[in-house]
Write an enzyme that holds these catalytic residues in place. Structure first.
Site, PDB file in Angstrom:
ATOM      1  N   PRO A   2       0.823  -1.209   0.000  1.00  0.00           N
ATOM      2  CA  PRO A   2       0.000   0.000   0.000  1.00  0.00           C
ATOM      3  C   PRO A   2       0.858   1.260   0.000  1.00  0.00           C
ATOM      4  O   PRO A   2       2.009   1.254   0.431  1.00  0.00           O
ATOM      5  CB  PRO A   2      -0.793  -0.116   1.292  1.00  0.00           C
ATOM      6  CG  PRO A   2       0.040  -0.959   2.177  1.00  0.00           C
ATOM      7  CD  PRO A   2       0.789  -1.911   1.270  1.00  0.00           C
ATOM      8  N   PHE A   3       0.286   2.325  -0.488  1.00  0.00           N
ATOM      9  CA  PHE A   3       0.883   3.649  -0.414  1.00  0.00           C
ATOM     10  C   PHE A   3       0.147   4.375   0.701  1.00  0.00           C
ATOM     11  O   PHE A   3      -1.085   4.394   0.728  1.00  0.00           O
ATOM     12  CB  PHE A   3       0.712   4.383  -1.744  1.00  0.00           C
ATOM     13  CG  PHE A   3       1.174   5.809  -1.711  1.00  0.00           C
ATOM     14  CD1 PHE A   3       2.521   6.112  -1.737  1.00  0.00           C
ATOM     15  CD2 PHE A   3       0.265   6.842  -1.646  1.00  0.00           C
ATOM     16  CE1 PHE A   3       2.955   7.428  -1.704  1.00  0.00           C
ATOM     17  CE2 PHE A   3       0.684   8.162  -1.613  1.00  0.00           C
ATOM     18  CZ  PHE A   3       2.031   8.454  -1.645  1.00  0.00           C
TER      19      PHE A   3
END
Length: 111
Positions: A2-3
């Site tokens: 994930p960012f």
């Protein structure tokens, strides 16, 4: 992977706390973060931490568990109270990413 984007008010968190919260963060002046009461009956302070997570493939139960784990961890390690933690998840797909040079590395097989 994930960012994660984190927004906080400048000067409210130590560098050590910021590293525990996330790797990518933006610090703002107090008047630049407006987070109104959503009718839940609690008030936010200038210690607010807004976490935006851009991720693929997480189901409802995984998200609920993640919210709880983040709340517990950030209170323990950073003293962040639950009323000042705002988390949002934006689902996306591999087609939604370019990591540089205007190429879609997930699609082209570079990643």
């Amino acid at each position: 992977m994930p960012f994660v984007k984190v927004d906080v008010i400048r000067g409210r968190r130590s560098p050590e706390q910021l590293r525990k919260i996330g790797d990518i963060f933006s610090q703002h002046e107090p008047w630049e973060i407006i987070c109104w009461d959503t009718g839940l009956g609690f008030e936010r302070t200038d210690d607010i931490v807004n976490i935006q997570i851009f991720a693929q493939g997480r189901n409802r139960d995984q998200k609920i568990a993640m919210y709880a784990a983040l709340g517990e961890r950030l209170e323990k390690e950073c003293g962040l109270k639950g009323n000042d933690l705002l988390i949002s998840v934006s689902p996306n797909t591999k087609e939604d990413w370019s990591f540089g040079f205007g190429r879609a590395q997930f699609i082209t097989g570079e990643l």
